[in-house]
Structure formats: structure tokens, C-alpha cells
Design a protein around this motif. Sequence first.
Motif, PDB file in Angstrom:
ATOM      1  N   GLU A 138       5.422   4.452   7.594  1.00 42.58           N
ATOM      2  CA  GLU A 138       5.402   5.123   6.305  1.00 42.58           C
ATOM      3  C   GLU A 138       6.821   5.493   5.901  1.00 42.58           C
ATOM      4  O   GLU A 138       7.570   6.062   6.675  1.00 42.58           O
ATOM      5  CB  GLU A 138       4.543   6.380   6.373  1.00 42.58           C
TER       6      GLU A 138
ATOM      7  N   ALA B  34       0.842  -1.194   0.000  1.00 41.20           N
ATOM      8  CA  ALA B  34       0.000   0.000   0.000  1.00 41.20           C
ATOM      9  C   ALA B  34       0.875   1.241   0.000  1.00 41.20           C
ATOM     10  O   ALA B  34       1.994   1.224   0.511  1.00 41.20           O
ATOM     11  CB  ALA B  34      -0.908   0.009   1.220  1.00 41.20           C
ATOM     12  N   VAL B  35       0.362   2.309  -0.606  1.00 38.66           N
ATOM     13  CA  VAL B  35       1.028   3.608  -0.512  1.00 38.66           C
ATOM     14  C   VAL B  35      -0.011   4.640  -0.116  1.00 38.66           C
ATOM     15  O   VAL B  35      -1.197   4.505  -0.434  1.00 38.66           O
ATOM     16  CB  VAL B  35       1.702   4.042  -1.837  1.00 38.66           C
ATOM     17  N   THR B  36       0.431   5.658   0.609  1.00 40.23           N
ATOM     18  CA  THR B  36      -0.481   6.739   0.969  1.00 40.23           C
ATOM     19  C   THR B  36      -0.390   7.828  -0.092  1.00 40.23           C
ATOM     20  O   THR B  36       0.649   8.010  -0.730  1.00 40.23           O
ATOM     21  CB  THR B  36      -0.136   7.347   2.338  1.00 40.23           C
TER      22      THR B  36
ATOM     23  N   PRO C  25       2.738  16.142  -6.065  1.00 41.63           N
ATOM     24  CA  PRO C  25       2.186  15.073  -5.231  1.00 41.63           C
ATOM     25  C   PRO C  25       3.262  14.250  -4.526  1.00 41.63           C
ATOM     26  O   PRO C  25       4.376  14.117  -5.018  1.00 41.63           O
ATOM     27  CB  PRO C  25       1.413  14.208  -6.226  1.00 41.63           C
ATOM     28  N   VAL C  26       2.893  13.726  -3.367  1.00 40.61           N
ATOM     29  CA  VAL C  26       3.807  12.925  -2.553  1.00 40.61           C
ATOM     30  C   VAL C  26       3.234  11.519  -2.399  1.00 40.61           C
ATOM     31  O   VAL C  26       2.040  11.350  -2.194  1.00 40.61           O
ATOM     32  CB  VAL C  26       3.978  13.560  -1.153  1.00 40.61           C
ATOM     33  N   ILE C  27       4.096  10.526  -2.507  1.00 36.30           N
ATOM     34  CA  ILE C  27       3.696   9.134  -2.276  1.00 36.30           C
ATOM     35  C   ILE C  27       4.525   8.607  -1.114  1.00 36.30           C
ATOM     36  O   ILE C  27       5.731   8.827  -1.071  1.00 36.30           O
ATOM     37  CB  ILE C  27       3.999   8.240  -3.500  1.00 36.30           C
ATOM     38  N   ARG C  28       3.877   7.912  -0.197  1.00 37.34           N
ATOM     39  CA  ARG C  28       4.637   7.235   0.861  1.00 37.34           C
ATOM     40  C   ARG C  28       4.202   5.785   0.908  1.00 37.34           C
ATOM     41  O   ARG C  28       3.017   5.493   0.830  1.00 37.34           O
ATOM     42  CB  ARG C  28       4.391   7.891   2.221  1.00 37.34           C
ATOM     43  N   GLU C  29       5.173   4.914   1.039  1.00 41.72           N
ATOM     44  CA  GLU C  29       4.857   3.495   1.113  1.00 41.72           C
ATOM     45  C   GLU C  29       4.614   3.110   2.564  1.00 41.72           C
ATOM     46  O   GLU C  29       5.338   3.544   3.454  1.00 41.72           O
ATOM     47  CB  GLU C  29       6.001   2.664   0.540  1.00 41.72           C
ATOM     48  N   ILE C  30       3.587   2.318   2.785  1.00 39.34           N
ATOM     49  CA  ILE C  30       3.312   1.809   4.128  1.00 39.34           C
ATOM     50  C   ILE C  30       3.943   0.428   4.218  1.00 39.34           C
ATOM     51  O   ILE C  30       3.601  -0.468   3.459  1.00 39.34           O
ATOM     52  CB  ILE C  30       1.796   1.695   4.386  1.00 39.34           C
TER      53      ILE C  30
ATOM     54  N   VAL D 104      -3.445  15.902  -3.887  1.00 40.00           N
ATOM     55  CA  VAL D 104      -3.162  16.022  -5.323  1.00 40.00           C
ATOM     56  C   VAL D 104      -2.987  14.638  -5.952  1.00 40.00           C
ATOM     57  O   VAL D 104      -3.495  14.368  -7.043  1.00 40.00           O
ATOM     58  CB  VAL D 104      -1.921  16.909  -5.568  1.00 40.00           C
TER      59      VAL D 104
ATOM     60  N   ASP E 235      -1.428  12.016  -1.082  1.00 34.42           N
ATOM     61  CA  ASP E 235      -1.921  13.305  -0.619  1.00 34.42           C
ATOM     62  C   ASP E 235      -3.093  13.719  -1.518  1.00 34.42           C
ATOM     63  O   ASP E 235      -3.509  12.967  -2.412  1.00 34.42           O
ATOM     64  CB  ASP E 235      -0.803  14.346  -0.584  1.00 34.42           C
TER      65      ASP E 235
ATOM     66  N   TYR F 140       8.474   9.310  -2.830  1.00 28.83           N
ATOM     67  CA  TYR F 140       8.553  10.251  -3.937  1.00 28.83           C
ATOM     68  C   TYR F 140       7.928  11.560  -3.510  1.00 28.83           C
ATOM     69  O   TYR F 140       6.904  11.569  -2.841  1.00 28.83           O
ATOM     70  CB  TYR F 140       7.806   9.702  -5.156  1.00 28.83           C
TER      71      TYR F 140
END
Lengths: 91, 20
Positions: B14, A32-34, B6-11, A38, A36, B18
Motif C-alpha cells: 500500500e 486498486a486503491v483502499t 478521507p484517505v486513499i492508498r494505492e495497492i 469516510v 477508509d 492522498y
Amino acid sequence: METEEIPALPRGVRLHYDRIREIWVLLAPERAVTLDAVGHAILSEVDGKRSFGEITQKLAEKFNAPVDQITKDCTGFLGALRARRFLDVSP
Amino acid sequence: MAWNKPVIREIECEINMYGP
């Protein structure tokens, strides 16, 4: 990413709102990724039918922002997801 | 809402993946 390419979420990958964290997440099998706001807005436009060019044009209108800036940011964002197999792209 | 990169965070179990 090229203007005429069509991005799509692969089978088993879906957007999900996490009520506990109050954030949007992109779920894939065991990963999974979170996202934002946008990131969520971009993926909300990805339907597997419209081209990258159509999506960036729509986002430019929606956010009232320069299409060049949106294209640049979307290319990086979707490229990062594609590299991790959270996104498919067809020519 | 304004446009931002935009920002992506992997869980994982976290982790920033990117973004700014």
C-alpha cells in the motif's frame, strides 16, 4: 469540483469489500486503491445521477457535519480519484 | 461515525496517495 457536476464510476470501476484485509477497495482494471470508512461513505453516494452538491448535502446530514468542511474534503478526495481515472465527472 | 478527511492508498504489487 462544481456543485452541479455529476460524478460517476467509469465502466470497469467498482467498490469491493476485501474480506481478508477487512477494508473497502475501489477496483479498476489492474489497479486498486483502499478506502477508509469516510471514503467508502462518499463513494456509496456516487450513483452517476446525483450532483456533487446533492451528495455533499446528504453527507452533511448523515454525518451531522458542516457542509463547507465536507465539500472541501470531498473536492480533494474525488479530485484525487478523478486524476487517476477512478472517477468520471459530467457537467 | 464522525467525519474525518478521507484517505486513499494505492495497492501496488500500500502506498499512501492522498490524505492526512
